[in-house]
Motif scaffolding. Sequence first.
Motif, PDB file in Angstrom:
ATOM      1  N   MET A  60      48.348  -1.366 -14.378  1.00  0.00           N
ATOM      2  CA  MET A  60      49.405  -2.043 -15.143  1.00  0.00           C
ATOM      3  C   MET A  60      49.536  -3.495 -14.681  1.00  0.00           C
ATOM      4  O   MET A  60      49.679  -4.407 -15.490  1.00  0.00           O
ATOM      5  CB  MET A  60      50.749  -1.308 -14.992  1.00  0.00           C
ATOM      6  N   GLU A  61      49.459  -3.695 -13.371  1.00  0.00           N
ATOM      7  CA  GLU A  61      49.635  -5.048 -12.848  1.00  0.00           C
ATOM      8  C   GLU A  61      48.452  -5.951 -13.227  1.00  0.00           C
ATOM      9  O   GLU A  61      48.633  -7.068 -13.716  1.00  0.00           O
ATOM     10  CB  GLU A  61      49.796  -4.973 -11.331  1.00  0.00           C
ATOM     11  N   THR A  93      46.353  -5.646 -15.673  1.00  0.00           N
ATOM     12  CA  THR A  93      46.271  -5.949 -17.114  1.00  0.00           C
ATOM     13  C   THR A  93      47.426  -6.845 -17.565  1.00  0.00           C
ATOM     14  O   THR A  93      47.263  -7.621 -18.508  1.00  0.00           O
ATOM     15  CB  THR A  93      46.219  -4.663 -17.973  1.00  0.00           C
ATOM     16  N   SER A  94      48.572  -6.770 -16.879  1.00  0.00           N
ATOM     17  CA  SER A  94      49.677  -7.661 -17.290  1.00  0.00           C
ATOM     18  C   SER A  94      49.304  -9.118 -17.012  1.00  0.00           C
ATOM     19  O   SER A  94      49.744 -10.029 -17.712  1.00  0.00           O
ATOM     20  CB  SER A  94      50.992  -7.286 -16.614  1.00  0.00           C
ATOM     21  N   ALA A 149      44.162  -5.214 -22.158  1.00  0.00           N
ATOM     22  CA  ALA A 149      45.497  -4.780 -21.738  1.00  0.00           C
ATOM     23  C   ALA A 149      46.084  -3.750 -22.707  1.00  0.00           C
ATOM     24  O   ALA A 149      46.731  -2.781 -22.282  1.00  0.00           O
ATOM     25  CB  ALA A 149      46.419  -5.999 -21.638  1.00  0.00           C
ATOM     26  N   GLN A 173      47.487  -0.296 -21.137  1.00  0.00           N
ATOM     27  CA  GLN A 173      48.937  -0.159 -20.951  1.00  0.00           C
ATOM     28  C   GLN A 173      49.527   0.893 -21.885  1.00  0.00           C
ATOM     29  O   GLN A 173      50.355   1.699 -21.480  1.00  0.00           O
ATOM     30  CB  GLN A 173      49.620  -1.507 -21.179  1.00  0.00           C
ATOM     31  N   SER A 174      49.096   0.870 -23.153  1.00  0.00           N
ATOM     32  CA  SER A 174      49.687   1.835 -24.094  1.00  0.00           C
ATOM     33  C   SER A 174      49.313   3.253 -23.706  1.00  0.00           C
ATOM     34  O   SER A 174      50.124   4.175 -23.806  1.00  0.00           O
ATOM     35  CB  SER A 174      49.262   1.528 -25.530  1.00  0.00           C
ATOM     36  N   ASN A 230      51.387   4.300 -20.646  1.00  0.00           N
ATOM     37  CA  ASN A 230      52.784   4.538 -21.028  1.00  0.00           C
ATOM     38  C   ASN A 230      52.955   5.813 -21.853  1.00  0.00           C
ATOM     39  O   ASN A 230      53.925   6.537 -21.687  1.00  0.00           O
ATOM     40  CB  ASN A 230      53.325   3.350 -21.841  1.00  0.00           C
ATOM     41  N   ARG A 269      50.711   9.285 -19.851  1.00  0.00           N
ATOM     42  CA  ARG A 269      50.718   9.233 -18.387  1.00  0.00           C
ATOM     43  C   ARG A 269      50.366  10.585 -17.769  1.00  0.00           C
ATOM     44  O   ARG A 269      49.644  10.657 -16.778  1.00  0.00           O
ATOM     45  CB  ARG A 269      52.106   8.766 -17.900  1.00  0.00           C
TER      46      ARG A 269
END
Length: 430
Positions: A384-385, A387-388, A403, A407-408, A411, A414
Amino acid sequence: MAYPYTHEKEVRILSKHFGEPEARTVEGWKARGGYQTLSMAFEMGRNAIIDEVKASGLRGRGGAGFPAGVKWSFMPQDGGRPHYLLCNADESEPGTFKDRELLRWAPHQVIEGMIIAAYAIRAEQAYVYCRGEFFETTQILARAIEEAYEAGYLGKDILGSGVNVDITVHCGGGAYICGEETALMNSLEGRRGTPRIKPPFPAQAGYMGMPSTVNNVETLSSIPFIIQEGADAYRANGTAESPGTKLFCVSGHVRRPGNYELPLGFPLMELIDDVCGGMKEGRTLKGVIPGGSSVPILNAEECANCEMSFEGVIAAGSQLGCAAVIVMDDSTDIVKEVRRMVGFYAHESCGQCTPCREGSAWAEKILRRIEEGRGTEEDLDTLMEVTSQMEGTTICVLSDSVAAPVQSSINKFREEYLSRIRTGEKAGVA
Ligand SMILES: Cc1cc2nc3c(=O)[nH]c(=O)nc-3n(C[C@H](O)[C@H](O)[C@H](O)COP(=O)(O)O)c2cc1C
Ligand code: SF4
């Protein structure tokens, strides 16, 4: 039923003649009403064409959905320097296969659209930048261009109008990044196909540093209908914000995958369950990537009320992109799928920007570790970090494309990642 699948709910404007080999010839196209719009367009004049395209609300079909008429109006009005029209036929986004079909089955439709667009933006030279792997497609297109020259629709003084337009086909070398408009221009100039920093935008300084407009094949293929039937007829389909029809390329776990032309705003579940014949035997829907692999994944719940327009897909939590709809059933291994997508982008990154070059490689490495049962929960935070930091920090948006699926999926799925981390096994049904 023809072309390999069609459906009664389709509104076939662009794809009307798919599956009819005669439509590829200039005579066959004329017999189907083709090339009538050229004289109409030359009589209308440049400003009226641009106004009509603006009024139609046609939005670019290459992914970003920018209004085509507005883009054309950015081109300088003086005639001092050469202007260029570039048709983007690089189509390489995983899940897309619509431009290839437009070029294979209706090459004269895009040629006609290009002649009108070139005239409207004062370009006498246009290029079609074709994906390198489109061997058969490029040959069909090149033959159609030759025939259009022979019939007097291309070249000097088209139909005695004084308008000159030449079209040249250029084959790419098979790099996804050359679909990005500024990389495309570099590649066309014979340079390395890497994106340029914007501004300057192509309308100011594009191909060879001259004012240029880049449009997708489907965008340009929509022009003859708009000129022939008018903006209101175009707006009769679709929504107020996303007018017209769209080719949806549906792939994955449905019974009848394929290209379907439907009004924008068509419900996603109707597309899957009715038009595409539903999920494969005994399977249920797990998720959908609605716009090509660079947009966020929707889970089954989000798909339920999703309407396939630019605004509808945003409301559901993703983006329409180029409307390549990838349908995944309950047998899908999300971790593996995301790792494969990220692997694609890591391979295709041009390497100019550190967040993209390093981030995509790291993300792939971590995802592979998780897939092979060697991951930790901390890896999810790292993903997450990493890709952010890849969003909004680079020259082009390929980086953001990494990303989105990472990320999707973390989220929304998971539990699948956690199960893989804990047991090393793929979650869910076989
Ligand atoms: C990495 C990347 C790849 C792209 N690939 C394509 C492509 O294959 N075809 C395309 O039409 N647009 C592609 N685009 C979008 C183009 O940059 C550009 O926005 C588009 O061709 C404009 O046409 P339109 O306004 O008619 O949509 C890509 C963009 C990015 C960032
Ligand atoms: S984001 Fe990636 S692909 Fe785009 S210019 Fe930067 S390194 Fe190249």
